[in-house]
Enzyme design. Sequence first.
Site, PDB file in Angstrom:
ATOM      1  CG  HIS A   1      48.647  46.977  49.077  1.00 44.33           C
ATOM      2  ND1 HIS A   1      48.217  45.811  48.504  1.00 44.33           N
ATOM      3  CD2 HIS A   1      49.968  47.083  48.728  1.00 44.33           C
ATOM      4  CE1 HIS A   1      49.203  45.225  47.847  1.00 44.33           C
ATOM      5  NE2 HIS A   1      50.279  45.980  47.963  1.00 44.33           N
TER       6      HIS A   1
ATOM      7  CD  GLU B   1      45.484  44.403  49.608  1.00 43.91           C
ATOM      8  OE1 GLU B   1      45.578  44.932  48.481  1.00 43.91           O
ATOM      9  OE2 GLU B   1      46.446  44.290  50.396  1.00 43.91           O
TER      10      GLU B   1
ATOM     11  NE  ARG C   1      51.127  40.212  46.098  1.00 44.15           N
ATOM     12  CZ  ARG C   1      51.744  41.361  45.811  1.00 44.15           C
ATOM     13  NH1 ARG C   1      52.002  42.229  46.786  1.00 44.15           N
ATOM     14  NH2 ARG C   1      52.105  41.638  44.574  1.00 44.15           N
TER      15      ARG C   1
END
Length: 315
Positions: free
Chosen positions: A271, A253, A224
């Site tokens: 990601h 994000e 994370r």
Amino acid sequence: MSEHVVVALGPVDADTVTPVLGDRVTFVTDPAPADLAVAEGAIVRADRRVDEDFLRRTPRLRVIARTGVGVDLVDVAAASARGIPVVITPNAGSRAVAEGVFAMALHLTKRLRPLTELVRDGRWAERGAVPIGDLDGAVLGIVGYGRIGRRVGELAAAFGMRSLAYDPFSPPPPEFACADLGELAESSDVLTLHAPLTEGTRHLVNERLLARVKPGAVLINCGRGGLLDSDATLAALESGRLSGVGLDVFDPEPALHHPLFDHPDVVLTPHLMGMTRRAMTLTFVDAARGVEDVLAGRRPAAVANPDWNHRKVTA
């Protein structure tokens, strides 16, 4: 004739999920308000929000299936109050993320970027100036020893690495365990982050911890984004304390540009390490299977609110 309506929030491959849901389900990939009003299930991508407003618009909802494990954008408490399980798919992407860790570790340890530039620019004679490291014989420090952390450890053994692990929530087996995160940092040639993001783990990797990192270590975050302090990480790179950083996750994000991104010893991916072709297929299958389980009256394999079936369903 279909008995249930299940909707998608975000792009979901209908060809993958429809056979799992079965003939009794109508799957709607681009739901209108009328579809939401009758939906009994929802398959939700990680970047889509499920809040009280969404729950008000889906009065018949019986199950939410999140693709992945993070529920940052899902109001789990509100779902629980409605008696709605929040299904997660923890197994589907574990192996893909673990492979991503080693893609980054190899890229940074073997110095692929500067070596590519040497060949491209015709500077062959300078190749001796780029030191190349090894994974064989190195120590891998795993922060967070869940499914992904354990799989990373399995792959490390194949590379001839020795694994150590620290988990702030569940101690790893004694043969891998480091009781102290600082001790892990001091011992690790590659440090990889897989802990969940909580108030207690935010900026777990900070200036204080980085001061204890083994000089020349590689830091990888496929967990994370909020687990590390970007300013402190950049300072550790510029001082030579870290020799490389790999980031697949960011806070927030989509990622906002940070000077860390411009450093030549940083590799970045948006990601996606858990979103390989195979992993996405498995994720959709697991999400659809969780929805089908609930609609059929069975308990799904994994939920983010494990006590959901003990709660009183409210209108």
